[in-house]
Structures are given as structure tokens and as C-alpha cells.
Design a protein around this motif. Sequence first.
Motif, PDB file in Angstrom:
ATOM      1  N   ASP A 259      -3.149  86.895 -85.618  1.00 39.58           N
ATOM      2  CA  ASP A 259      -1.799  86.696 -86.166  1.00 39.58           C
ATOM      3  C   ASP A 259      -1.612  87.480 -87.459  1.00 39.58           C
ATOM      4  O   ASP A 259      -2.222  87.165 -88.484  1.00 39.58           O
ATOM      5  CB  ASP A 259      -1.572  85.204 -86.411  1.00 39.58           C
TER       6      ASP A 259
ATOM      7  N   MET B  49      12.047  84.201 -83.210  1.00 37.61           N
ATOM      8  CA  MET B  49      11.886  82.875 -83.801  1.00 37.61           C
ATOM      9  C   MET B  49      13.261  82.474 -84.350  1.00 37.61           C
ATOM     10  O   MET B  49      13.769  83.098 -85.290  1.00 37.61           O
ATOM     11  CB  MET B  49      10.856  82.904 -84.924  1.00 37.61           C
TER      12      MET B  49
ATOM     13  N   ASP C 217      14.047  76.789 -84.029  1.00 32.55           N
ATOM     14  CA  ASP C 217      12.582  76.718 -83.871  1.00 32.55           C
ATOM     15  C   ASP C 217      11.926  76.321 -85.182  1.00 32.55           C
ATOM     16  O   ASP C 217      11.019  75.469 -85.216  1.00 32.55           O
ATOM     17  CB  ASP C 217      12.028  78.068 -83.402  1.00 32.55           C
ATOM     18  N   ARG C 218      12.376  76.958 -86.268  1.00 32.33           N
ATOM     19  CA  ARG C 218      11.789  76.649 -87.587  1.00 32.33           C
ATOM     20  C   ARG C 218      12.076  75.205 -87.975  1.00 32.33           C
ATOM     21  O   ARG C 218      11.198  74.503 -88.487  1.00 32.33           O
ATOM     22  CB  ARG C 218      12.329  77.612 -88.640  1.00 32.33           C
TER      23      ARG C 218
ATOM     24  N   ASN D  88       9.925  72.927 -86.152  1.00 35.13           N
ATOM     25  CA  ASN D  88       8.500  73.250 -86.297  1.00 35.13           C
ATOM     26  C   ASN D  88       7.885  73.737 -84.987  1.00 35.13           C
ATOM     27  O   ASN D  88       6.744  73.401 -84.649  1.00 35.13           O
ATOM     28  CB  ASN D  88       7.731  72.040 -86.829  1.00 35.13           C
ATOM     29  N   LYS D  89       8.658  74.527 -84.248  1.00 36.80           N
ATOM     30  CA  LYS D  89       8.172  75.128 -83.007  1.00 36.80           C
ATOM     31  C   LYS D  89       7.776  76.572 -83.251  1.00 36.80           C
ATOM     32  O   LYS D  89       8.305  77.225 -84.151  1.00 36.80           O
ATOM     33  CB  LYS D  89       9.253  75.060 -81.929  1.00 36.80           C
ATOM     34  N   ASP D  90       6.866  77.073 -82.436  1.00 41.86           N
ATOM     35  CA  ASP D  90       6.400  78.456 -82.584  1.00 41.86           C
ATOM     36  C   ASP D  90       6.319  79.121 -81.203  1.00 41.86           C
ATOM     37  O   ASP D  90       5.236  79.232 -80.613  1.00 41.86           O
ATOM     38  CB  ASP D  90       5.037  78.494 -83.274  1.00 41.86           C
TER      39      ASP D  90
ATOM     40  N   GLN E 112       6.566  82.165 -80.435  1.00 40.33           N
ATOM     41  CA  GLN E 112       5.803  83.419 -80.466  1.00 40.33           C
ATOM     42  C   GLN E 112       4.322  83.151 -80.242  1.00 40.33           C
ATOM     43  O   GLN E 112       3.671  83.823 -79.428  1.00 40.33           O
ATOM     44  CB  GLN E 112       6.031  84.133 -81.805  1.00 40.33           C
ATOM     45  N   LEU E 113       3.779  82.179 -80.953  1.00 35.34           N
ATOM     46  CA  LEU E 113       2.376  81.822 -80.769  1.00 35.34           C
ATOM     47  C   LEU E 113       2.136  81.307 -79.348  1.00 35.34           C
ATOM     48  O   LEU E 113       1.119  81.648 -78.718  1.00 35.34           O
ATOM     49  CB  LEU E 113       1.952  80.773 -81.796  1.00 35.34           C
TER      50      LEU E 113
END
Length: 402
Positions: free
Chosen positions: A247, A379, A383-384, A387-389, A391-392
Amino acid sequence: MFKSAFKLILTVSLLFVVYSFGFYAGQVSIPSIQSISGVVNKENPKGVSTDFSIFWDSWKAISEEYVDRTTIDQEKMVYGAIEGMVASLGDPYTSFFTPDDSKMLEDDINGSFSGIGAEIGFRKGILTIISPLKNSPAERAKLQTGDKILKIGDLFTDDLSLEEAVRKIRGEKGMVVTLTIMREGFSEPREFAITRDTVKIPLIDWETKDDGIAYIKLHNFLGDVDAEFQKTARQVFASEPKKIVFDLRGNAGGFLDSAIEIISYFVPQGEVIAIEDFGNNGKGRREFRSNGYRYFQDIPVVVLIDGGSASASEIVAGALKDVRNVVLVGEKTFGKGSVQEVIPLDNNTSIKITVAKWLTPSGTSIHEQGIEPTEKVEMTQQDRDENKDPQLQKALDIARNL
């Protein structure tokens, strides 16, 4: 007799006038540099043929005619002249550092300072947040990658250099600085009041995810990153990972040497991993090759990037993409692909000069273009907030299928 005397007097008078005019003209034509006192090292550097007389004429005029001559600080005049010379290049990354600025640069390199904890740079001439640092006041204030800084306090940022902006944003711990921010999705600029604090730049985190995937988060390429990455590489390797997700999101860069070191853990020895293009300054190009540390060169890798990935991060991402055909997941990188060299000067001053631009191993320019992801995943603000990600999650999904 009278006529002879008149001729003699006239001749003497004319000679006196001619001599006086010649003396006056000679005095006027003496270079101002020779009539200036209190200044040392006035000679032109060897090999420089530029006429500096206009500079010294201006210096002399200010020194002699300025209404408040007793308030003139000659050192500040010199610094101001150098800053103007640097600004004429139109390059936001070439800068002159006063003694205080040089100390600030040293603090950056050492990884500890008082401020808000955000990497900033110029994108299309606009002062922009590259990345808020982990656990920093900027992150707590919810500043984001790509935020445009329109004002610092009451000061518009249009005409500020990068170092001037940094100087205005930094300050004493506990004091508040207000940034006026424009962000995609905002209908109008908003003010963010941020309390300055001591900022310690983080280096590396890692953990093992499901299915034997090692997740390595590299925050920057500063401080003791070489030793810390070596320690992390040994720990990761000992865990016998099947895949790696690397990352580089929000990583605004740092030392070139550290970028080369870290790429060498993933790429076989001798492979070209970066090209330094010196443009038209006569130095041509320089290739950098992997040291071949072998830890991860046979392990499948996925790399995460975004708009906060800049400089050394882009060098690493570009090398892994070109040499190992690694999948890049996320968003386009920042596009800071220029190389700066810091040259120490007298009296604890220094100058940082852009000396080259970076190319990936395939010859692709990074500067002001950035690197596109193989798999684009955005993102969103939602999502922020939740608290989702995604991309990861996408990177992990791809890694499982490699």
C-alpha cells in the motif's frame, strides 16, 4: 593682444569644461558595484558573463535614496533577491532556504516537527493537499488528498511558493491555523480550523490478512525507512506469505535512495528500475538498477496507489508495473516526478534545485502526468464516512487470484 588673451582664456575655459565633463562622465560610468560599501564577495562568479550592473545600480539607489534607509536590512535584501531569482524559474520545487527554512527542511528529513501533518504540493498551479499523515491534526480535521488550499488564515495562496506556504501553515504547538479549502463536491470553499501539534511521521505498518496475504503499508520514504523496511521485510518473509498487497496510498515520497532500496526487495538484481533524465543540462540520463535483495521477487504482489502517492512512491509503483507487470489498484497518482538536489550555502542557508525528472523503466515520464492504475477503484466520501476501503478490498481479491 586682447584677442590673443581672449583666445587663451577661451581655450583654457573649454579645456576645463571638457575635463570637468570627462571627470563627471567618468564618475557616472564607474560601475555601481565599485562605489558600494559594506558588501563583500562582489565579484562575478567565473564563467558568468551576465551584466549585473542593473542589480548593483538598484542596490545603490535603494541604499542611498530609500526614505527609511536606517531600517534597511542588507541580509534580507540579499535573501529577497535570491528568492526573486528562484521564483523567475516558475518551478514550485526549486527554492531558496534562509537559515530558519533550512532548519525546517532538516526537521522534515528527520521526520518530526510542529504543524498540521499534511504533505502539500502544487497541482496545475494550485496549492493542494497531497496527503494528510496518519494520526495527524490534518487527518483528525478530515482534510483529504486533493483538497485545494485557497487561503491560509487571511492570506491567499495564489502567489506563495511551496516553502512560504509550509512556513505559514506550521507554527507553535497548540496554536490554531485556519485553511480555506475547496474540495470536489463542495458548492463553495469551507474553512477548517486546525490545532497545530508535534507531528511524528510514521514509517511502516504490516499485518497478515486472510489466505496468507501480507499487507504492508509504507507511509513515506524519510527518516530511518531503509532500516525499518529491512526489519519489516524479514518479519514478513519469516511469516511465509503467499501474496503481498503493498500500500503506497497517501505516501508523498522522500529519498530517492530509499525508493531504490525498497524496489530491490521486489525486483531481480541488475534490472533497470528507474531513469533520471537531466534534460538539457548536458548530463544526459542515468539508469538505476535493482540491488536484488530477493525477499519478495518471487512472491505475487498487488500495489495500491492514489492521488496522494507522489515522488518516490510513483518511482516504486512505476518500476513494479514495468518490470514485474504488477497490478496497480486505486486512483491516478499525484504526478510529482522531478528530482531536487539540496546544495548547502554560506551562513546556514541552502538552495533546493530541480536537477532532473523521473522516467519509469519503460521511459514513461511521471512529472505532471502521474501513473494510471491497472484497476481503477475510487474512494467515495460515503466510503470514508462509513470507514470502508473498497480499494483495499479489490487489491485483496486480485491477490487471492494471482
